[in-house]
Design an enzyme around this catalytic site. Structure first.
Site, short mmCIF file in Angstrom:
data_model
loop_
_atom_site.label_atom_id
_atom_site.label_comp_id
_atom_site.label_asym_id
_atom_site.label_seq_id
_atom_site.Cartn_x
_atom_site.Cartn_y
_atom_site.Cartn_z
N SER A 175 -12.38 8.35 -1.46
CA SER A 175 -12.21 7.50 -0.48
C SER A 175 -10.96 6.83 0.18
CB SER A 175 -13.30 5.88 -0.26
OG SER A 175 -12.64 5.37 -1.57
N ASN A 176 -9.71 7.12 -1.34
CA ASN A 176 -9.13 6.40 -0.59
C ASN A 176 -7.45 7.26 0.21
OD1 ASN A 176 -7.69 3.52 -1.55
ND2 ASN A 176 -8.40 4.66 -3.91
N LYS A 182 -5.97 14.50 -12.94
CA LYS A 182 -5.50 15.24 -14.19
C LYS A 182 -3.63 14.81 -14.46
CE LYS A 182 -8.83 18.15 -14.82
NZ LYS A 182 -9.55 18.37 -16.29
N ILE A 200 0.23 15.01 -13.83
CA ILE A 200 0.73 16.39 -13.20
C ILE A 200 1.56 17.12 -14.59
CG2 ILE A 200 2.64 16.42 -11.21
CD1 ILE A 200 0.27 15.53 -10.29
N ASN A 209 0.78 6.88 -6.79
CA ASN A 209 -0.65 6.81 -6.92
C ASN A 209 -0.58 5.85 -6.79
OD1 ASN A 209 -2.95 8.05 -8.47
ND2 ASN A 209 -1.69 6.33 -10.92
N HIS A 235 -3.18 2.93 -9.04
CA HIS A 235 -4.49 3.01 -9.93
C HIS A 235 -5.32 1.74 -10.13
CE1 HIS A 235 -5.19 2.36 -14.40
NE2 HIS A 235 -5.24 1.48 -14.51
N ASP A 246 0.44 6.43 -15.78
CA ASP A 246 0.51 4.86 -15.12
C ASP A 246 2.12 4.32 -15.71
OD1 ASP A 246 -1.80 5.36 -14.28
OD2 ASP A 246 -2.78 5.10 -16.48
N GLU A 258 -7.24 -1.80 -2.88
CA GLU A 258 -7.10 0.10 -2.98
C GLU A 258 -7.01 0.66 -1.45
OE1 GLU A 258 -7.95 3.02 -6.06
OE2 GLU A 258 -9.05 1.11 -6.97
C1 GAR Z 1 -9.71 4.78 -6.85
O1 GAR Z 1 -10.69 3.64 -7.64
C2 GAR Z 1 -8.16 4.96 -7.64
O2 GAR Z 1 -7.93 3.90 -8.28
C3 GAR Z 1 -9.44 5.50 -9.49
O3 GAR Z 1 -10.09 6.61 -9.18
C4 GAR Z 1 -11.22 6.32 -7.86
C5 GAR Z 1 -11.01 6.71 -6.76
O4 GAR Z 1 -11.80 6.46 -5.57
N1 GAR Z 1 -7.96 6.00 -9.86
C6 GAR Z 1 -7.93 6.40 -11.30
O5 GAR Z 1 -7.89 5.39 -12.03
C7 GAR Z 1 -6.10 6.96 -11.45
N2 GAR Z 1 -5.97 6.39 -12.58
P1 GAR Z 1 -11.64 7.84 -4.14
O6 GAR Z 1 -12.31 9.09 -5.32
O7 GAR Z 1 -12.58 6.93 -3.44
O8 GAR Z 1 -9.87 7.22 -3.71
#
Ligand code: GAR
Length: 197
Positions: free
Chosen positions: A12-13, A90, A92, A106, A108, A149, A178
């Site tokens: 979704s991001n 995963k 990098i 990224n 978070h 992170d 986000e």
């Molecule tokens: C998001 O909340 C993102 O911040 C998190 O996974 C989700 C992905 O949502 N990422 C992490 O936790 C990485 N450390 P999405 O697939 O709908 O974008």
């Protein structure tokens, strides 16, 4: 700016960033999507958007060095100059890091440096925030380096934790911000307002 996405799940991001490119809000082009998960929503979204997409994982490339090189080859073949991690679960690899120094970012789902590091991702972040009784959480966009992170923070946005929150409700509210934060931050990079290291 040519954007290459790495995503593991729903994407979704990634979709929020693609939408902003399509609408002209972002002066950038989404050029390729890579996922380690053959069934990911991210790959389906990429196909719907007619963006070249690739499943690259330990299944397609059992040797981690081969996988790292293949990811770089695909990104370079598509002239990517900014790598966007969008829920990529995963680590990098060193070749990818060396090929795009300071140009992998990224998002978070928490306010780094708190609630970050290995094993702290997705729902686990929200569970830890609730367990700690924190009053505020949020999202962070940061540059990726070799440590989970850890890289320089580019932008953060806060979300208030309600007494009634569950990990699920918190995840939903944080995810909404986000999307805004990622698009806004990539826009600031595209306009040169944020200089990547
Ligand atoms: C998001 O909340 C993102 O911040 C998190 O996974 C989700 C992905 O949502 N990422 C992490 O936790 C990485 N450390 P999405 O697939 O709908 O974008």
């Amino acid at each position: 700016m040519n954007l290459g996405f790495l995503a593991s799940h729903n994407g979704s991001n990634m979709q929020a960033v693609i939408d902003a490119c399509r609408s002209g809000r972002l002066a950038a082009s989404p050029v390729v999507v890579i996922s380690n998960n053959v069934d990911s929503g991210a790959l389906e979204r990429a196909r719907n958007e007619r963006i070249p997409c690739f499943h690259l994982s330990g299944r397609t490339h059992p040797d981690p060095e081969d996988l790292d090189r293949e990811i770089v080859d695909v990104l370079l073949e598509h002239d990517v100059n900014l790598v966007i991690l969008a829920g990529y679960m995963k680590k990098i690899g060193p070749v990818t890091l060396a090929t795009f120094p300071g140009h992998i970012i990224n998002i978070h789902p928490g306010l780094l440096p708190e609630y970050g590091g290995q094993g702290m991702y997705g729902r686990r972040v929200h569970e830890a925030v609730l367990a700690a009784g924190a009053g505020t959480t949020g999202a962070t966009v940061h540059v990726v380096d070799a440590i989970y992170d850890n890289g320089p923070i580019l932008a953060q946005k806060k979300v208030r934790v309600k007494k009634s929150d569950t990990a699920g409700s918190l995840a939903k509210r944080v995810l909404e911000i986000e999307h805004e934060l990622y698009v806004d931050t990539i826009g600031r990079i595209a306009r040169g307002e944020i200089k990547l290291p």
